[in-house]
Design an enzyme around this catalytic site. Structure first.
Site, mmCIF file in Angstrom:
data_model
loop_
_atom_site.group_PDB
_atom_site.id
_atom_site.type_symbol
_atom_site.label_atom_id
_atom_site.label_comp_id
_atom_site.label_asym_id
_atom_site.label_seq_id
_atom_site.Cartn_x
_atom_site.Cartn_y
_atom_site.Cartn_z
ATOM 1 N N GLY A 10 0.828 -1.185 0.000
ATOM 2 C CA GLY A 10 0.000 0.000 0.000
ATOM 3 C C GLY A 10 0.874 1.251 0.000
ATOM 4 O O GLY A 10 1.576 1.508 -0.978
ATOM 5 N N SER B 45 6.426 -4.523 -2.058
ATOM 6 C CA SER B 45 6.056 -3.158 -2.422
ATOM 7 C C SER B 45 6.308 -2.236 -1.221
ATOM 8 O O SER B 45 7.417 -2.187 -0.717
ATOM 9 C CB SER B 45 4.605 -3.140 -2.901
ATOM 10 O OG SER B 45 4.301 -1.950 -3.564
ATOM 11 N N TRP B 46 5.295 -1.514 -0.741
ATOM 12 C CA TRP B 46 5.463 -0.705 0.463
ATOM 13 C C TRP B 46 5.893 -1.582 1.643
ATOM 14 O O TRP B 46 6.630 -1.136 2.531
ATOM 15 C CB TRP B 46 4.170 0.038 0.782
ATOM 16 C CG TRP B 46 4.111 0.621 2.156
ATOM 17 C CD1 TRP B 46 3.307 0.233 3.185
ATOM 18 C CD2 TRP B 46 4.901 1.718 2.675
ATOM 19 N NE1 TRP B 46 3.524 1.002 4.303
ATOM 20 C CE2 TRP B 46 4.509 1.922 4.013
ATOM 21 C CE3 TRP B 46 5.894 2.530 2.126
ATOM 22 C CZ2 TRP B 46 5.076 2.907 4.820
ATOM 23 C CZ3 TRP B 46 6.467 3.508 2.931
ATOM 24 C CH2 TRP B 46 6.061 3.695 4.257
ATOM 25 N N ASP C 22 7.790 -4.978 -13.977
ATOM 26 C CA ASP C 22 7.087 -4.222 -12.933
ATOM 27 C C ASP C 22 6.988 -2.758 -13.347
ATOM 28 O O ASP C 22 8.007 -2.092 -13.544
ATOM 29 C CB ASP C 22 7.852 -4.353 -11.618
ATOM 30 C CG ASP C 22 7.077 -3.841 -10.414
ATOM 31 O OD1 ASP C 22 6.217 -2.963 -10.578
ATOM 32 O OD2 ASP C 22 7.358 -4.326 -9.301
ATOM 33 N N HIS D 196 4.308 -6.689 -10.963
ATOM 34 C CA HIS D 196 4.458 -6.262 -9.571
ATOM 35 C C HIS D 196 3.813 -7.204 -8.562
ATOM 36 O O HIS D 196 4.294 -7.335 -7.440
ATOM 37 C CB HIS D 196 3.843 -4.864 -9.421
ATOM 38 C CG HIS D 196 4.033 -4.248 -8.074
ATOM 39 N ND1 HIS D 196 5.266 -3.836 -7.605
ATOM 40 C CD2 HIS D 196 3.138 -3.979 -7.071
ATOM 41 C CE1 HIS D 196 5.137 -3.330 -6.392
ATOM 42 N NE2 HIS D 196 3.861 -3.403 -6.043
#
Length: 317
Positions: free
Chosen positions: A38, A105-106, A263, A291
């Site tokens: 996120g 990711s985050w 990605d 991703h």
């Protein structure tokens, strides 16, 4: 006896925030913390599928403002530093001395920052879709000149529809600030759907099903859009190039970096830049993958990484 999910609850982390967490697998197994993406994505229903639950003690939590943590969508006292404090508090609450960090990711950003903050509490890292929270990473994801918009020129105009100027990250964030002024409004929900649709549409080489994007907006659509906007508007609350500048402190930690070669949310150069500064890391660029951890080749690479750390743990007993 091994159970699938043997505990769940809410931990009071202060500031009127209560963090949802859950524990699965073998309480005597290898502790591993799942750090979701996120910001605002929450835990996916199948996140434990990456782990053989007879061998791992899997801990998942939902970050401030999203999922089952409360209050939902709260931006007050919701910064990277608060999340890092929550991670530390959760580890202490569960009585864990060292754990493996698993983040995408985050979640990879948070994992790296947590490892840099308390390296002696980390047994290793499994990271997917590296996000370094640099200005160039925001530009890549959000601007018309960025890599994502160049690969998806047919989808990008909907994301910035209604934005009077959209030449910079600041222009776009200012537009969404105006749309998110009242998070209970239909305007905010429609803006969140636009933000979510942009990210969801480019997350995989071959699109998959996401959350519904009809009104009223799904809670995860709202939290993903609003919290991503909130964090990016503050440069994710960390100095420019902070992770790479401090990456030398990871030198003694083993890690596996998995990044889709295609990605378009987090550019592959992020992974190579990190790997160059982290001697004990392994880098796996996955051909034909984007991703998302749901893409088959990414998913298999993550499972292989988990098995690697299981073997590593057995060999050190």
């Amino acid at each position: 006896m091994t159970t699938v999910r043997y505990h769940q609850g809410h931990l009071d982390v202060g500031d009127n925030h209560h963090m949802y967490y859950e524990c699965s697998g073998n309480p005597q197994g290898i502790p591993v913390l799942m750090l979701h993406g996120g910001p605002g994505a929450g835990l996916s229903p199948d996140y434990t599928d990456f782990f053989p639950l007879d061998a791992f003690h899997v801990i998942g939590f939902e970050q401030r403002g999203c999922g089952r943590s409360t209050p939902h969508l709260s931006l007050t006292n919701n910064t990277t530093q608060h999340l890092l404090a929550d991670i530390r508090r959760l580890r202490e609450h569960l009585g864990i001395n060292k754990w493996l960090l698993f983040g995408g990711s985050w979640g990879s950003t948070l994992a790296l920052l947590a490892a840099l903050e308390e390296p002696d509490t980390i047994s290793g890292l499994i990271l997917r879709g590296i996000f370094l929270a640099r200005q160039q990473d925001f530009d890549w994801f959000l601007t018309p000149q960025g890599g994502a918009a160049q690969v998806y020129p047919d989808l990008y105009p909907t994301y910035i529809e209604g934005c009077p100027e959209a030449t910079s990250v600041e222009d776009i964030l200012q537009y969404y600030r105006s749309q998110f002024a009242d998070l209970t409004s239909e305007q905010a929900q429609l803006a969140a759907i636009k933000w979510y649709n942009w990210e969801e549409s480019i997350a995989r080489v071959y699109p998959g099903p996401g959350y519904p994007t009809t009104l009223p907006a799904h809670p995860t659509v709202m939290s993903l859009a609003v919290l991503e906007w909130h964090y990016i508007a503050q440069q994710c609350f960390i100095p420019e190039n902070d992770i790479l500048n401090r990456a030398g402190a990871l030198a003694h930690l083993p890690g596996i970096i998995i990044h889709g070669r295609c990605d378009t949310i987090c550019k592959p150069e992020n992974a190579t830049a990190l790997h160059e500064r982290w001697p004990l890391s392994q880098l796996h660029l996955i051909d034909g993958a984007g991703h998302s951890s749901s893409e088959p080749a990414i998913k298999q690479a993550l499972k292989n990484a988990v098995q690697h750390f299981r073997t590593l743990s057995q060999n050190t007993l």
